[in-house]
Design a protein around this motif. Structure first.
Motif, PDB file in Angstrom:
ATOM      1  N   LEU A   1       0.844  -1.178   0.000  1.00 46.90           N
ATOM      2  CA  LEU A   1       0.000   0.000   0.000  1.00 46.90           C
ATOM      3  C   LEU A   1       0.886   1.238   0.000  1.00 46.90           C
ATOM      4  O   LEU A   1       1.746   1.394   0.880  1.00 46.90           O
ATOM      5  CB  LEU A   1      -0.915   0.008   1.231  1.00 46.90           C
ATOM      6  N   SER A   2       0.657   2.108  -0.976  1.00 42.09           N
ATOM      7  CA  SER A   2       1.399   3.364  -1.057  1.00 42.09           C
ATOM      8  C   SER A   2       0.409   4.516  -1.000  1.00 42.09           C
ATOM      9  O   SER A   2      -0.668   4.435  -1.586  1.00 42.09           O
ATOM     10  CB  SER A   2       2.191   3.443  -2.364  1.00 42.09           C
ATOM     11  N   LEU A   3       0.785   5.577  -0.306  1.00 41.81           N
ATOM     12  CA  LEU A   3      -0.046   6.774  -0.244  1.00 41.81           C
ATOM     13  C   LEU A   3       0.700   7.928  -0.889  1.00 41.81           C
ATOM     14  O   LEU A   3       1.901   8.097  -0.694  1.00 41.81           O
ATOM     15  CB  LEU A   3      -0.395   7.115   1.214  1.00 41.81           C
ATOM     16  N   LEU A   4      -0.037   8.724  -1.664  1.00 42.89           N
ATOM     17  CA  LEU A   4       0.545   9.832  -2.410  1.00 42.89           C
ATOM     18  C   LEU A   4      -0.147  11.128  -1.994  1.00 42.89           C
ATOM     19  O   LEU A   4      -1.373  11.218  -1.995  1.00 42.89           O
ATOM     20  CB  LEU A   4       0.353   9.637  -3.917  1.00 42.89           C
ATOM     21  N   SER A   5       0.645  12.126  -1.629  1.00 37.22           N
ATOM     22  CA  SER A   5       0.098  13.439  -1.314  1.00 37.22           C
ATOM     23  C   SER A   5       1.102  14.487  -1.753  1.00 37.22           C
ATOM     24  O   SER A   5       2.056  14.796  -1.037  1.00 37.22           O
ATOM     25  CB  SER A   5      -0.179  13.573   0.187  1.00 37.22           C
ATOM     26  N   GLY A   6       0.906  15.013  -2.965  1.00 40.82           N
ATOM     27  CA  GLY A   6       1.846  15.991  -3.495  1.00 40.82           C
ATOM     28  C   GLY A   6       3.241  15.415  -3.582  1.00 40.82           C
ATOM     29  O   GLY A   6       3.442  14.334  -4.139  1.00 40.82           O
ATOM     30  N   PRO A   7       4.238  16.089  -2.986  1.00 41.26           N
ATOM     31  CA  PRO A   7       5.626  15.602  -3.078  1.00 41.26           C
ATOM     32  C   PRO A   7       5.930  14.442  -2.149  1.00 41.26           C
ATOM     33  O   PRO A   7       7.009  13.864  -2.232  1.00 41.26           O
ATOM     34  CB  PRO A   7       6.447  16.841  -2.684  1.00 41.26           C
TER      35      PRO A   7
ATOM     36  N   ARG B   1       5.389  10.744  -1.062  1.00 39.06           N
ATOM     37  CA  ARG B   1       4.901   9.445  -1.525  1.00 39.06           C
ATOM     38  C   ARG B   1       5.530   8.378  -0.653  1.00 39.06           C
ATOM     39  O   ARG B   1       6.757   8.324  -0.523  1.00 39.06           O
ATOM     40  CB  ARG B   1       5.278   9.223  -2.989  1.00 39.06           C
ATOM     41  N   VAL B   2       4.680   7.521  -0.086  1.00 41.80           N
ATOM     42  CA  VAL B   2       5.157   6.569   0.911  1.00 41.80           C
ATOM     43  C   VAL B   2       4.676   5.166   0.575  1.00 41.80           C
ATOM     44  O   VAL B   2       3.487   4.931   0.384  1.00 41.80           O
ATOM     45  CB  VAL B   2       4.669   6.954   2.325  1.00 41.80           C
ATOM     46  N   VAL B   3       5.633   4.225   0.503  1.00 39.08           N
ATOM     47  CA  VAL B   3       5.349   2.805   0.336  1.00 39.08           C
ATOM     48  C   VAL B   3       5.452   2.145   1.709  1.00 39.08           C
ATOM     49  O   VAL B   3       6.421   2.381   2.426  1.00 39.08           O
ATOM     50  CB  VAL B   3       6.352   2.144  -0.634  1.00 39.08           C
TER      51      VAL B   3
ATOM     52  N   ILE C   1       0.786   8.452   9.371  1.00 37.33           N
ATOM     53  CA  ILE C   1       0.792   9.687  10.155  1.00 37.33           C
ATOM     54  C   ILE C   1       1.466  10.805   9.372  1.00 37.33           C
ATOM     55  O   ILE C   1       0.982  11.948   9.350  1.00 37.33           O
ATOM     56  CB  ILE C   1       1.475   9.464  11.516  1.00 37.33           C
ATOM     57  N   ALA C   2       2.563  10.490   8.713  1.00 39.35           N
ATOM     58  CA  ALA C   2       3.260  11.510   7.925  1.00 39.35           C
ATOM     59  C   ALA C   2       2.370  12.049   6.805  1.00 39.35           C
ATOM     60  O   ALA C   2       2.254  13.265   6.617  1.00 39.35           O
ATOM     61  CB  ALA C   2       4.545  10.914   7.341  1.00 39.35           C
ATOM     62  N   ILE C   3       1.736  11.152   6.064  1.00 32.71           N
ATOM     63  CA  ILE C   3       0.879  11.566   4.955  1.00 32.71           C
ATOM     64  C   ILE C   3      -0.294  12.395   5.443  1.00 32.71           C
ATOM     65  O   ILE C   3      -0.605  13.470   4.907  1.00 32.71           O
ATOM     66  CB  ILE C   3       0.363  10.331   4.179  1.00 32.71           C
ATOM     67  N   LYS C   4      -0.983  11.898   6.472  1.00 28.15           N
ATOM     68  CA  LYS C   4      -2.208  12.564   6.916  1.00 28.15           C
ATOM     69  C   LYS C   4      -1.938  13.868   7.656  1.00 28.15           C
ATOM     70  O   LYS C   4      -2.807  14.730   7.736  1.00 28.15           O
ATOM     71  CB  LYS C   4      -3.038  11.599   7.761  1.00 28.15           C
ATOM     72  N   THR C   5      -0.732  14.026   8.172  1.00 23.24           N
ATOM     73  CA  THR C   5      -0.348  15.302   8.782  1.00 23.24           C
ATOM     74  C   THR C   5       0.045  16.305   7.713  1.00 23.24           C
ATOM     75  O   THR C   5      -0.332  17.479   7.769  1.00 23.24           O
ATOM     76  CB  THR C   5       0.817  15.099   9.767  1.00 23.24           C
ATOM     77  N   TRP C   6       0.779  15.828   6.706  1.00 23.67           N
ATOM     78  CA  TRP C   6       1.247  16.718   5.651  1.00 23.67           C
ATOM     79  C   TRP C   6       0.109  17.203   4.770  1.00 23.67           C
ATOM     80  O   TRP C   6      -0.029  18.391   4.504  1.00 23.67           O
ATOM     81  CB  TRP C   6       2.306  16.023   4.802  1.00 23.67           C
ATOM     82  N   GLY C   7      -0.730  16.302   4.273  1.00 22.98           N
ATOM     83  CA  GLY C   7      -1.777  16.720   3.342  1.00 22.98           C
ATOM     84  C   GLY C   7      -2.841  15.658   3.214  1.00 22.98           C
ATOM     85  O   GLY C   7      -2.802  14.852   2.273  1.00 22.98           O
ATOM     86  N   PHE C   8      -3.795  15.642   4.161  1.00 25.65           N
ATOM     87  CA  PHE C   8      -4.827  14.599   4.132  1.00 25.65           C
ATOM     88  C   PHE C   8      -5.768  14.780   2.946  1.00 25.65           C
ATOM     89  O   PHE C   8      -6.071  13.836   2.221  1.00 25.65           O
ATOM     90  CB  PHE C   8      -5.616  14.617   5.437  1.00 25.65           C
TER      91      PHE C   8
ATOM     92  N   ASP D   1      12.263  10.964  -4.123  1.00 29.73           N
ATOM     93  CA  ASP D   1      11.037  10.804  -4.915  1.00 29.73           C
ATOM     94  C   ASP D   1      10.000   9.978  -4.189  1.00 29.73           C
ATOM     95  O   ASP D   1       8.795  10.140  -4.409  1.00 29.73           O
ATOM     96  CB  ASP D   1      11.370  10.140  -6.259  1.00 29.73           C
ATOM     97  N   ILE D   2      10.457   9.076  -3.326  1.00 31.83           N
ATOM     98  CA  ILE D   2       9.532   8.199  -2.606  1.00 31.83           C
ATOM     99  C   ILE D   2      10.227   7.655  -1.371  1.00 31.83           C
ATOM    100  O   ILE D   2      11.462   7.524  -1.353  1.00 31.83           O
ATOM    101  CB  ILE D   2       9.049   7.048  -3.521  1.00 31.83           C
ATOM    102  N   VAL D   3       9.432   7.387  -0.337  1.00 35.70           N
ATOM    103  CA  VAL D   3       9.966   6.860   0.915  1.00 35.70           C
ATOM    104  C   VAL D   3       9.372   5.477   1.170  1.00 35.70           C
ATOM    105  O   VAL D   3       8.166   5.278   1.016  1.00 35.70           O
ATOM    106  CB  VAL D   3       9.621   7.778   2.110  1.00 35.70           C
ATOM    107  N   ILE D   4      10.211   4.531   1.552  1.00 31.19           N
ATOM    108  CA  ILE D   4       9.733   3.217   1.973  1.00 31.19           C
ATOM    109  C   ILE D   4       9.670   3.221   3.495  1.00 31.19           C
ATOM    110  O   ILE D   4      10.697   3.343   4.165  1.00 31.19           O
ATOM    111  CB  ILE D   4      10.639   2.090   1.466  1.00 31.19           C
ATOM    112  N   ALA D   5       8.438   3.128   4.010  1.00 34.75           N
ATOM    113  CA  ALA D   5       8.216   3.092   5.456  1.00 34.75           C
ATOM    114  C   ALA D   5       8.135   1.645   5.911  1.00 34.75           C
ATOM    115  O   ALA D   5       7.749   0.757   5.150  1.00 34.75           O
ATOM    116  CB  ALA D   5       6.938   3.843   5.814  1.00 34.75           C
ATOM    117  N   MET D   6       8.443   1.426   7.173  1.00 31.82           N
ATOM    118  CA  MET D   6       8.464   0.064   7.689  1.00 31.82           C
ATOM    119  C   MET D   6       7.087  -0.450   8.073  1.00 31.82           C
ATOM    120  O   MET D   6       6.799  -1.633   7.929  1.00 31.82           O
ATOM    121  CB  MET D   6       9.386  -0.017   8.909  1.00 31.82           C
TER     122      MET D   6
END
Length: 325
Positions: A149-155, A157-159, A263-270, A251-256
């Motif tokens: 599952l990856s989430l994208l919010s502007g700049p 992007r988290v896998v 939390i990062a995505i929804k804080t930055w730009g839900f 360009d993209i971050v792989i989260a564990m």
């Protein structure tokens, strides 16, 4: 060059899926970059347009070669699988799950056959799917353990390597192979969708990216990926890596794990974020919300995430990489 065709499964008919799809399409923005086709029910989409007080019309097409009807029209591939009389707004039922499952499978099949460039999944309801005995993962054709599952919010992007997994199990299960597979699959997908030599960052698991999981699994996996020519950095402290991505360093971050990235995505730009499932051989996107039965039928659902998913899918299908806004 012809605009890519994007299939959009209509979502659970008892929820807000049809509403957010209609609201996204009548902005006119999707038609500027793709040929969107709703896979679902003509009756359902027509009713939703009426409920939204829109003067747009839904028209039935028999195959994707007829897509692109023009401004003010929504193309619907109606495969006759819904009895709307059996669906009560805001309530899970077998009919909703059964129809939604068939729409999802059809939308994905059309992309797999090469008739469309990407697919967007309208929000589904797990209870309805369960009543209809629909297994979402099996239908999407993505190998277990190889879907992310990856989430994208502007700049940003988290896998996510691990999604709905207890944190204690993340610490137990993480391995060099799991991390390496995530890096390689992310790199492969991004290059396929138009981003050459993507800059991948890998978050650490522990504070300051310093712990046994980093030493035993994450660091060795990153070294192997680098040795194979992948542009990857890490492990980077989890309290730093997401800010670096927002500032354009990665360009993209792989989260564990789930909350580390969510939390990062929804804080930055839900508002306006969307989901991308890595592991399919094609862009497969969805929204970051559910069917919202509590507000279904009230006309107040916001289409930002659906619009973002459609526009991102169009960009990836065209080989233009991610949109940055």
């Amino acid at each position: 060059m012809a605009l890519p065709v994007i299939t959009i499964s209509a979502g659970d008919p008892a929820g807000i899926g049809p509403e957010v799809i209609v609201k996204a399409l009548i902005t006119g923005k999707p038609a500027d970059c793709c040929q969107p086709v709703v896979v679902g029910s003509l009756e359902l989409i027509s009713k939703t347009l009426k409920d939204c007080s829109s003067d747009w019309q839904a028209i039935s097409i028999s195959d994707l070669s007829q897509a692109g009807s023009g401004h003010g029209l929504i193309d619907v591939l109606d495969i006759g699988e819904l009895d709307l009389r059996q669906v009560a707004t805001g309530k899970a039922c077998e009919e909703s799950g059964r129809a939604n499952g068939i729409w999802l499978r059809t939308a994905a099949d059309l992309v797999q056959r090469g008739d469309a460039g990407a697919t967007v999944m309208g929000p589904v309801n797990s209870e309805s799917l369960k009543l209809a005995k629909v297994a979402l993962g099996d239908m999407l054709g993505m190998e277990p353990g190889k879907r992310y599952l990856s989430l994208l919010s502007g700049p940003l992007r988290v896998v996510h390597i691990f999604d709905h997994v207890y944190l204690q199990d993340v610490c137990r299960l993480i391995s060099e192979d799991i991390v390496l597979n995530a890096i390689e699959d992310t790199h492969r997908s991004m290059e396929q969708w138009g981003m050459k030599r993507p800059r991948i960052a890998v978050a650490g698991l522990n504070p300051h990216a310093n712990g046994p999981q980093e030493n035993d699994a994450i660091i060795p996996a990153i070294k192997k990926a680098k040795d194979s020519g992948i542009k990857v950095e890490g492990p980077i402290s989890p309290d730093t890596v997401f800010r670096q991505a927002i500032e354009g360093k990665h360009d993209i971050v792989i989260a564990m794990f789930h909350d580390q990235g969510h939390i990062a995505i929804k804080t930055w730009g839900f508002a306006g974020n969307c989901a991308l499932f890595l592991g399919a051989a094609y862009p497969f996107l969805s929204v970051g919300h559910g069917t919202a039965y509590d507000i279904a039928g009230k006309g107040i659902a916001q289409p930002d995430m659906m619009l973002s998913a459609i526009l991102q899918g169009a960009s990836l299908a065209a080989g233009n990489g991610f949109l940055s806004r």
